[in-house]
Scaffold this motif. Structure first.
Motif, short mmCIF file in Angstrom:
data_model
loop_
_atom_site.label_atom_id
_atom_site.label_comp_id
_atom_site.label_asym_id
_atom_site.label_seq_id
_atom_site.Cartn_x
_atom_site.Cartn_y
_atom_site.Cartn_z
N LYS A 1 0.83 -1.21 0.00
CA LYS A 1 0.00 0.00 0.00
C LYS A 1 0.86 1.25 0.00
CE LYS A 1 -3.37 2.42 2.88
NZ LYS A 1 -4.19 2.35 4.11
N SER A 2 1.87 1.28 0.88
CA SER A 2 2.75 2.44 0.97
C SER A 2 3.50 2.66 -0.33
CB SER A 2 3.73 2.25 2.13
OG SER A 2 4.66 3.32 2.17
N ARG B 1 2.57 1.68 -3.34
CA ARG B 1 1.62 2.11 -4.38
C ARG B 1 1.31 3.60 -4.24
NH1 ARG B 1 -2.08 -1.23 -3.25
NH2 ARG B 1 -3.38 0.17 -2.01
N GLN B 2 1.14 4.06 -3.01
CA GLN B 2 0.83 5.47 -2.81
C GLN B 2 2.01 6.36 -3.20
OE1 GLN B 2 -0.74 6.14 1.13
NE2 GLN B 2 -2.55 4.87 0.77
N VAL C 1 -5.56 -3.25 -9.35
CA VAL C 1 -6.33 -3.29 -8.10
C VAL C 1 -7.72 -2.74 -8.38
CG1 VAL C 1 -4.29 -3.08 -6.61
CG2 VAL C 1 -5.50 -1.01 -7.39
N THR D 1 -9.95 0.47 -4.00
CA THR D 1 -8.61 0.55 -3.42
C THR D 1 -7.94 1.87 -3.77
OG1 THR D 1 -8.30 -1.85 -3.46
CG2 THR D 1 -6.31 -0.50 -3.43
N ARG E 1 -9.44 4.65 -1.76
CA ARG E 1 -8.91 4.68 -0.39
C ARG E 1 -7.50 5.30 -0.37
NH1 ARG E 1 -11.62 -0.46 0.16
NH2 ARG E 1 -9.70 -1.54 -0.44
N ASP E 2 -6.72 4.98 -1.41
CA ASP E 2 -5.40 5.61 -1.51
C ASP E 2 -5.53 7.13 -1.64
OD1 ASP E 2 -3.96 3.24 -1.35
OD2 ASP E 2 -3.92 2.93 -3.52
N SER F 1 -6.39 8.66 1.69
CA SER F 1 -5.23 8.69 2.58
C SER F 1 -4.26 9.80 2.20
CB SER F 1 -4.52 7.33 2.54
OG SER F 1 -3.34 7.35 3.31
#
Length: 240
Positions: A2-3, A5-6, A30, A34, A37-38, A41
Protein backbone atom coordinates in the motif's frame (compact mmCIF):
# COMPACT_ATOMS: atom_id res chain seq x y z
CA UNK A 1 2.51 -2.70 -0.93
CA UNK A 2 0.00 0.00 0.00
CA UNK A 3 2.75 2.44 0.97
CA UNK A 4 4.72 1.69 -2.19
CA UNK A 5 1.62 2.11 -4.38
CA UNK A 6 0.83 5.47 -2.81
CA UNK A 7 4.38 6.67 -3.39
CA UNK A 8 4.05 5.57 -7.01
CA UNK A 9 0.78 7.50 -7.28
CA UNK A 10 2.52 10.64 -6.01
CA UNK A 11 5.32 10.14 -8.52
CA UNK A 12 2.85 9.73 -11.38
CA UNK A 13 0.76 12.73 -10.32
CA UNK A 14 3.87 14.93 -10.26
CA UNK A 15 4.42 14.05 -13.91
CA UNK A 16 0.84 14.11 -15.22
CA UNK A 17 -0.84 16.58 -12.82
CA UNK A 18 -4.21 14.77 -12.96
CA UNK A 19 -4.87 11.03 -12.53
CA UNK A 20 -8.16 9.16 -12.90
CA UNK A 21 -9.34 6.38 -10.61
CA UNK A 22 -10.09 3.89 -13.38
CA UNK A 23 -6.73 4.46 -15.08
CA UNK A 24 -4.81 3.86 -11.86
CA UNK A 25 -6.88 0.79 -10.99
CA UNK A 26 -5.93 -0.74 -14.33
CA UNK A 27 -2.29 0.32 -13.99
CA UNK A 28 -1.82 -1.22 -10.53
CA UNK A 29 -4.24 -4.10 -11.17
CA UNK A 30 -6.33 -3.29 -8.10
CA UNK A 31 -9.97 -2.32 -7.59
CA UNK A 32 -11.25 1.23 -8.03
CA UNK A 33 -12.24 1.23 -4.36
CA UNK A 34 -8.61 0.55 -3.42
CA UNK A 35 -7.49 3.58 -5.44
CA UNK A 36 -10.21 5.69 -3.83
CA UNK A 37 -8.91 4.68 -0.39
CA UNK A 38 -5.40 5.61 -1.51
CA UNK A 39 -6.69 9.00 -2.65
CA UNK A 40 -8.40 9.54 0.70
CA UNK A 41 -5.23 8.69 2.58
CA UNK A 42 -3.06 10.96 0.44
CA UNK A 43 -5.56 13.80 0.71
CA UNK A 44 -5.67 13.45 4.51
CA UNK A 45 -1.89 13.86 4.46
CA UNK A 46 -2.28 17.06 2.41
CA UNK A 47 -0.43 15.56 -0.56
CA UNK A 48 -3.16 15.61 -3.23
CA UNK A 49 -6.58 17.10 -3.90
CA UNK A 50 -9.25 14.51 -4.52
CA UNK A 51 -12.00 15.38 -6.99
CA UNK A 52 -14.82 13.38 -8.56
CA UNK A 53 -13.20 10.33 -10.16
CA UNK A 54 -9.73 11.83 -10.17
CA UNK A 55 -6.98 13.46 -8.13
CA UNK A 56 -4.76 16.49 -8.67
CA UNK A 57 -1.35 17.30 -7.31
CA UNK A 58 -0.81 20.33 -5.09
CA UNK A 59 1.62 22.79 -6.67
CA UNK A 60 4.38 23.49 -4.17
CA UNK A 61 5.15 27.16 -3.61
CA UNK A 62 2.16 28.16 -5.75
CA UNK A 63 -1.11 28.24 -3.76
CA UNK A 64 -3.37 27.87 -6.77
CA UNK A 65 -4.82 24.54 -7.88
CA UNK A 66 -8.27 25.47 -9.12
CA UNK A 67 -9.97 25.13 -12.48
CA UNK A 68 -10.78 28.29 -14.41
CA UNK A 69 -14.19 29.97 -14.30
CA UNK A 70 -14.88 28.83 -17.86
CA UNK A 71 -14.06 25.23 -16.98
CA UNK A 72 -16.33 25.27 -13.91
CA UNK A 73 -19.33 27.11 -15.32
CA UNK A 74 -20.68 24.09 -17.21
CA UNK A 75 -20.43 21.59 -14.36
CA UNK A 76 -23.47 20.67 -12.22
CA UNK A 77 -25.65 23.16 -14.13
CA UNK A 78 -29.01 21.98 -12.79
CA UNK A 79 -27.78 21.77 -9.21
CA UNK A 80 -26.35 25.28 -9.30
CA UNK A 81 -29.55 26.70 -10.76
CA UNK A 82 -31.66 25.05 -8.03
CA UNK A 83 -29.27 26.21 -5.31
CA UNK A 84 -29.42 29.78 -6.67
CA UNK A 85 -33.24 29.67 -6.56
CA UNK A 86 -33.13 28.70 -2.88
CA UNK A 87 -30.64 31.48 -2.10
CA UNK A 88 -32.98 34.09 -3.60
CA UNK A 89 -35.40 33.57 -0.71
CA UNK A 90 -32.79 35.07 1.64
CA UNK A 91 -32.60 38.36 -0.25
CA UNK A 92 -34.97 41.26 0.46
CA UNK A 93 -35.20 44.81 -0.84
CA UNK A 94 -32.75 47.38 0.53
CA UNK A 95 -30.29 44.77 1.76
CA UNK A 96 -26.55 45.07 1.29
CA UNK A 97 -25.17 41.74 0.08
CA UNK A 98 -21.73 40.55 -0.99
CA UNK A 99 -21.12 37.89 -3.64
CA UNK A 100 -17.93 36.01 -4.42
CA UNK A 101 -16.60 35.08 -7.86
CA UNK A 102 -17.98 31.54 -7.89
CA UNK A 103 -20.01 30.19 -10.79
CA UNK A 104 -22.94 29.52 -8.43
CA UNK A 105 -23.05 33.19 -7.42
CA UNK A 106 -22.98 34.09 -11.11
CA UNK A 107 -26.11 31.97 -11.58
CA UNK A 108 -27.63 33.78 -8.61
CA UNK A 109 -26.80 37.17 -10.14
CA UNK A 110 -28.54 36.15 -13.37
CA UNK A 111 -31.69 35.26 -11.40
CA UNK A 112 -31.58 38.24 -9.06
CA UNK A 113 -34.67 40.45 -9.53
CA UNK A 114 -34.19 44.11 -10.42
CA UNK A 115 -35.04 45.48 -6.95
CA UNK A 116 -33.51 48.18 -4.73
CA UNK A 117 -30.43 46.40 -3.46
CA UNK A 118 -26.72 47.03 -2.95
CA UNK A 119 -24.36 44.30 -4.14
CA UNK A 120 -20.63 44.24 -3.44
CA UNK A 121 -18.55 41.76 -5.44
CA UNK A 122 -15.09 40.90 -6.73
CA UNK A 123 -16.56 39.02 -9.69
CA UNK A 124 -16.26 40.30 -13.25
CA UNK A 125 -19.13 38.07 -14.41
CA UNK A 126 -21.44 39.15 -11.59
CA UNK A 127 -20.73 42.79 -12.50
CA UNK A 128 -21.68 42.13 -16.13
CA UNK A 129 -24.99 40.59 -15.08
CA UNK A 130 -25.95 43.24 -12.55
CA UNK A 131 -25.06 46.21 -14.74
CA UNK A 132 -28.26 45.36 -16.65
CA UNK A 133 -30.42 45.88 -13.53
CA UNK A 134 -31.02 49.58 -12.95
CA UNK A 135 -32.39 49.28 -9.41
CA UNK A 136 -29.36 47.40 -8.12
CA UNK A 137 -26.51 49.52 -6.75
CA UNK A 138 -23.38 47.69 -7.82
CA UNK A 139 -20.11 48.14 -5.92
CA UNK A 140 -17.03 46.41 -7.32
CA UNK A 141 -13.89 45.60 -5.36
CA UNK A 142 -11.86 46.76 -8.36
CA UNK A 143 -8.16 46.04 -8.67
CA UNK A 144 -6.20 43.81 -11.01
CA UNK A 145 -8.16 41.40 -13.20
CA UNK A 146 -7.34 37.74 -12.63
CA UNK A 147 -8.64 36.22 -15.84
CA UNK A 148 -8.46 32.58 -14.75
CA UNK A 149 -11.02 33.11 -12.01
CA UNK A 150 -12.82 36.10 -13.60
CA UNK A 151 -12.27 38.14 -10.45
CA UNK A 152 -10.57 41.33 -9.30
CA UNK A 153 -7.63 41.27 -6.90
CA UNK A 154 -7.29 44.39 -4.77
CA UNK A 155 -4.75 44.69 -1.92
CA UNK A 156 -6.81 47.63 -0.57
CA UNK A 157 -9.90 45.45 -0.14
CA UNK A 158 -10.03 45.87 3.64
CA UNK A 159 -10.14 49.67 3.33
CA UNK A 160 -12.92 49.45 0.74
CA UNK A 161 -15.25 47.30 2.85
CA UNK A 162 -14.37 48.90 6.20
CA UNK A 163 -17.29 51.31 6.07
CA UNK A 164 -19.68 48.97 4.24
CA UNK A 165 -22.36 47.31 6.40
CA UNK A 166 -22.94 43.92 4.74
CA UNK A 167 -26.15 42.16 5.71
CA UNK A 168 -25.47 38.91 3.89
CA UNK A 169 -22.40 37.32 2.29
CA UNK A 170 -23.19 34.62 -0.28
CA UNK A 171 -20.36 32.42 -1.53
CA UNK A 172 -19.17 28.99 -2.55
CA UNK A 173 -15.95 27.10 -1.90
CA UNK A 174 -13.81 24.34 -3.37
CA UNK A 175 -14.67 21.81 -0.69
CA UNK A 176 -15.57 20.95 2.89
CA UNK A 177 -13.47 18.26 4.52
CA UNK A 178 -14.54 15.66 7.08
CA UNK A 179 -13.58 18.04 9.91
CA UNK A 180 -15.99 20.69 8.58
CA UNK A 181 -13.25 23.02 7.38
CA UNK A 182 -13.93 25.08 4.23
CA UNK A 183 -11.21 25.08 1.56
CA UNK A 184 -10.46 27.05 -1.58
CA UNK A 185 -8.14 26.50 -4.51
CA UNK A 186 -6.12 29.70 -4.21
CA UNK A 187 -5.06 32.15 -1.52
CA UNK A 188 -6.57 35.23 -3.17
CA UNK A 189 -10.14 33.94 -3.22
CA UNK A 190 -9.74 32.36 0.22
CA UNK A 191 -8.63 35.70 1.70
CA UNK A 192 -11.60 37.49 0.13
CA UNK A 193 -14.04 34.97 1.59
CA UNK A 194 -12.44 35.01 5.02
CA UNK A 195 -12.69 38.80 5.11
CA UNK A 196 -16.33 38.81 4.01
CA UNK A 197 -17.22 36.12 6.57
CA UNK A 198 -15.80 38.34 9.28
CA UNK A 199 -17.47 41.49 7.94
CA UNK A 200 -21.01 40.32 7.11
CA UNK A 201 -23.80 40.00 9.64
CA UNK A 202 -24.84 36.66 8.12
CA UNK A 203 -23.33 34.33 5.56
CA UNK A 204 -24.74 31.75 3.18
CA UNK A 205 -22.70 28.93 1.64
CA UNK A 206 -23.84 27.54 -1.71
CA UNK A 207 -22.41 24.19 -2.73
CA UNK A 208 -23.27 21.09 -4.72
CA UNK A 209 -22.71 17.63 -3.25
CA UNK A 210 -19.50 17.05 -5.20
CA UNK A 211 -17.73 19.35 -2.73
CA UNK A 212 -18.45 17.28 0.38
CA UNK A 213 -15.47 15.48 1.90
CA UNK A 214 -12.98 17.44 -0.21
CA UNK A 215 -9.92 19.46 0.66
CA UNK A 216 -8.10 21.92 -1.53
CA UNK A 217 -5.04 24.13 -1.29
CA UNK A 218 -5.97 26.91 1.15
CA UNK A 219 -8.16 26.90 4.27
CA UNK A 220 -10.95 29.48 4.46
CA UNK A 221 -12.13 28.64 7.98
CA UNK A 222 -14.53 26.45 9.95
CA UNK A 223 -18.00 25.82 8.57
CA UNK A 224 -19.44 26.94 11.90
CA UNK A 225 -18.89 30.55 10.72
CA UNK A 226 -21.73 30.08 8.20
CA UNK A 227 -25.37 30.57 9.17
CA UNK A 228 -26.79 28.29 6.49
CA UNK A 229 -25.61 25.82 3.86
CA UNK A 230 -27.72 25.48 0.72
CA UNK A 231 -26.92 22.32 -1.23
CA UNK A 232 -28.43 19.70 -3.52
CA UNK A 233 -28.04 17.14 -0.74
CA UNK A 234 -28.93 17.05 2.96
CA UNK A 235 -26.13 18.40 5.09
CA UNK A 236 -26.12 18.98 8.85
CA UNK A 237 -24.03 22.06 9.50
CA UNK A 238 -22.18 22.12 12.84
CA UNK A 239 -23.47 24.70 15.26
CA UNK A 240 -21.42 27.65 16.50
Amino acid sequence: MKSTRQQDILALISQQEVLKVDELAAWFEVSKETIRRDFNSLQDQGLIIRQHGRAKGIPRGQPDSGDSFNARVKSHLNSKADIADQALTWIDEDMVIALDASTTCWYLAKKLPDIPLTVFTNSVRVCRELEKKSHVTLVSSGGTLQRKYACYVNPSLFSIVKHLDIDLFIFSCEGIDNDDIMWDSNAINADYKALMLNKATQSLLLMDKSKLGRRSTVKIGPLALVERVISDTEYDKPQI
